[in-house]
Design a protein around this motif. Sequence first.
Motif, PDB file in Angstrom:
ATOM      1  N   VAL A   1      -1.637 -12.149   8.293  1.00 31.16           N
ATOM      2  CA  VAL A   1      -1.978 -11.443   9.662  1.00 31.16           C
ATOM      3  C   VAL A   1      -1.898 -10.051   9.598  1.00 31.16           C
ATOM      4  N   LEU A   2      -0.836  -9.502   8.795  1.00 32.10           N
ATOM      5  CA  LEU A   2      -0.864  -8.115   8.540  1.00 32.10           C
ATOM      6  C   LEU A   2      -1.863  -7.416   7.714  1.00 32.10           C
ATOM      7  N   GLY A   3      -2.041  -8.222   6.588  1.00 38.51           N
ATOM      8  CA  GLY A   3      -3.033  -7.658   5.754  1.00 38.51           C
ATOM      9  C   GLY A   3      -4.390  -7.736   6.350  1.00 38.51           C
ATOM     10  N   VAL A   4      -5.038  -8.593   7.087  1.00 34.88           N
ATOM     11  CA  VAL A   4      -6.150  -8.448   7.875  1.00 34.88           C
ATOM     12  C   VAL A   4      -6.150  -7.236   8.832  1.00 34.88           C
ATOM     13  N   TYR A   5      -4.854  -7.179   9.523  1.00 32.91           N
ATOM     14  CA  TYR A   5      -4.704  -5.939  10.444  1.00 32.91           C
ATOM     15  C   TYR A   5      -4.826  -4.733   9.881  1.00 32.91           C
ATOM     16  N   MET A   6      -4.296  -4.455   8.761  1.00 35.58           N
ATOM     17  CA  MET A   6      -4.182  -3.410   8.105  1.00 35.58           C
ATOM     18  C   MET A   6      -5.551  -2.904   7.304  1.00 35.58           C
ATOM     19  N   SER A   7      -6.140  -4.123   6.854  1.00 35.57           N
ATOM     20  CA  SER A   7      -7.502  -3.772   6.279  1.00 35.57           C
ATOM     21  C   SER A   7      -8.404  -3.223   7.382  1.00 35.57           C
ATOM     22  N   VAL A   8      -8.467  -3.870   8.668  1.00 38.79           N
ATOM     23  CA  VAL A   8      -9.551  -3.251   9.669  1.00 38.79           C
ATOM     24  C   VAL A   8      -8.936  -2.031   9.961  1.00 38.79           C
TER      25      VAL A   8
ATOM     26  N   PRO B   1       0.656  -1.323   0.006  1.00 38.95           N
ATOM     27  CA  PRO B   1      -0.105   0.137  -0.161  1.00 38.95           C
ATOM     28  C   PRO B   1       0.864   1.247  -0.042  1.00 38.95           C
ATOM     29  N   HIS B   2       2.101   1.191   0.617  1.00 38.49           N
ATOM     30  CA  HIS B   2       2.814   2.447   0.572  1.00 38.49           C
ATOM     31  C   HIS B   2       3.438   2.823  -0.788  1.00 38.49           C
ATOM     32  N   LEU B   3       4.084   1.804  -1.378  1.00 38.82           N
ATOM     33  CA  LEU B   3       4.454   1.958  -2.617  1.00 38.82           C
ATOM     34  C   LEU B   3       3.376   2.294  -3.597  1.00 38.82           C
ATOM     35  N   ALA B   4       2.256   1.722  -3.620  1.00 37.04           N
ATOM     36  CA  ALA B   4       1.325   2.120  -4.568  1.00 37.04           C
ATOM     37  C   ALA B   4       0.763   3.356  -4.371  1.00 37.04           C
ATOM     38  N   SER B   5       0.484   3.954  -3.132  1.00 39.33           N
ATOM     39  CA  SER B   5       0.033   5.189  -2.921  1.00 39.33           C
ATOM     40  C   SER B   5       1.000   6.274  -3.365  1.00 39.33           C
ATOM     41  N   GLY B   6       2.437   5.962  -2.755  1.00 42.79           N
ATOM     42  CA  GLY B   6       3.483   6.762  -3.047  1.00 42.79           C
ATOM     43  C   GLY B   6       3.600   7.080  -4.703  1.00 42.79           C
ATOM     44  N   LEU B   7       3.645   5.930  -5.582  1.00 43.29           N
ATOM     45  CA  LEU B   7       3.867   6.042  -6.801  1.00 43.29           C
ATOM     46  C   LEU B   7       2.865   6.720  -7.607  1.00 43.29           C
ATOM     47  N   ARG B   8       1.580   6.849  -7.085  1.00 40.01           N
ATOM     48  CA  ARG B   8       0.637   7.271  -7.632  1.00 40.01           C
ATOM     49  C   ARG B   8       0.357   8.592  -7.092  1.00 40.01           C
ATOM     50  N   GLY B   9       1.386   9.284  -6.354  1.00 42.10           N
ATOM     51  CA  GLY B   9       1.421  10.403  -5.723  1.00 42.10           C
ATOM     52  C   GLY B   9       0.258  10.955  -4.823  1.00 42.10           C
ATOM     53  N   GLU B  10      -0.352   9.745  -4.062  1.00 46.50           N
ATOM     54  CA  GLU B  10      -1.246  10.208  -3.234  1.00 46.50           C
ATOM     55  C   GLU B  10      -0.820  10.028  -1.620  1.00 46.50           C
ATOM     56  N   PRO B  11      -1.191  10.687  -0.862  1.00 48.14           N
ATOM     57  CA  PRO B  11      -0.734  10.755   0.601  1.00 48.14           C
ATOM     58  C   PRO B  11      -1.335   9.366   1.144  1.00 48.14           C
ATOM     59  N   PHE B  12      -0.720   8.828   2.193  1.00 48.07           N
ATOM     60  CA  PHE B  12      -1.332   7.683   2.892  1.00 48.07           C
ATOM     61  C   PHE B  12      -0.932   7.436   4.124  1.00 48.07           C
ATOM     62  N   PRO B  13      -1.404   7.115   5.163  1.00 49.42           N
ATOM     63  CA  PRO B  13      -0.952   7.179   6.650  1.00 49.42           C
ATOM     64  C   PRO B  13       0.456   6.050   6.675  1.00 49.42           C
ATOM     65  N   THR B  14       1.505   6.690   7.397  1.00 51.56           N
ATOM     66  CA  THR B  14       2.530   5.950   7.831  1.00 51.56           C
ATOM     67  C   THR B  14       2.947   6.336   9.404  1.00 51.56           C
ATOM     68  N   PRO B  15       3.705   5.445   9.807  1.00 55.32           N
ATOM     69  CA  PRO B  15       4.256   5.641  11.276  1.00 55.32           C
ATOM     70  C   PRO B  15       4.746   6.775  11.620  1.00 55.32           C
ATOM     71  N   PHE B  16       5.075   7.799  10.551  1.00 54.56           N
ATOM     72  CA  PHE B  16       5.707   9.060  10.550  1.00 54.56           C
ATOM     73  C   PHE B  16       4.803   9.942  10.740  1.00 54.56           C
ATOM     74  N   ALA B  17       3.421   9.734  10.437  1.00 51.45           N
ATOM     75  CA  ALA B  17       2.462  10.823  10.467  1.00 51.45           C
ATOM     76  C   ALA B  17       1.882  11.461  11.836  1.00 51.45           C
ATOM     77  N   LYS B  18       1.356  12.256  12.076  1.00 52.66           N
ATOM     78  CA  LYS B  18       0.872  12.668  13.293  1.00 52.66           C
ATOM     79  C   LYS B  18      -0.736  12.800  12.948  1.00 52.66           C
ATOM     80  N   PRO B  19      -1.631  12.266  13.710  1.00 52.45           N
ATOM     81  CA  PRO B  19      -1.297  11.000  14.494  1.00 52.45           C
ATOM     82  C   PRO B  19      -0.641   9.805  13.851  1.00 52.45           C
ATOM     83  N   ARG B  20       0.357   9.060  14.759  1.00 54.75           N
ATOM     84  CA  ARG B  20       0.918   8.215  13.963  1.00 54.75           C
ATOM     85  C   ARG B  20       0.047   7.005  13.343  1.00 54.75           C
TER      86      ARG B  20
END
Length: 104
Positions: free
Chosen positions: A84-91, A18-37
């Motif tokens: 496991v990570l995919g299910v967590y991220m989707s929720v 999801p991070h590469l897909a969003s970044g390569l499309r030029g779209e913002p997406f939440p990361t651990p570095f955002a506020k709120p995290r």
Amino acid sequence: MSYLALFFSGAFLCNCVPHLASGLRGEPFPTPFAKPRGVGDSSPLVNVLWGYFNLLAGLYLLTRQPVTIGVNANCLAVFAGALVLGVYMSVHFGKVWQGKHARS
């Protein structure tokens, strides 16, 4: 210990998508570095860098614990980590998305 490394390899590889897909499309997406995290949006550049970090970490772990593709314990450990990570991220991101649309 090898199953744990393979589990995390799958998790890192799943997280890079999801991070590469969003970044390569030029779209913002939440990361651990955002506020709120993990809820606030990070720039596309941050997402591309975070996505590549996750990709490299996942690939590095795979080079340390090689996997033969097929129905075997090593391959299932990678799959389990991604699942496991995919299910967590989707929720989690489903709630984030709903919260952002509720405010607008």
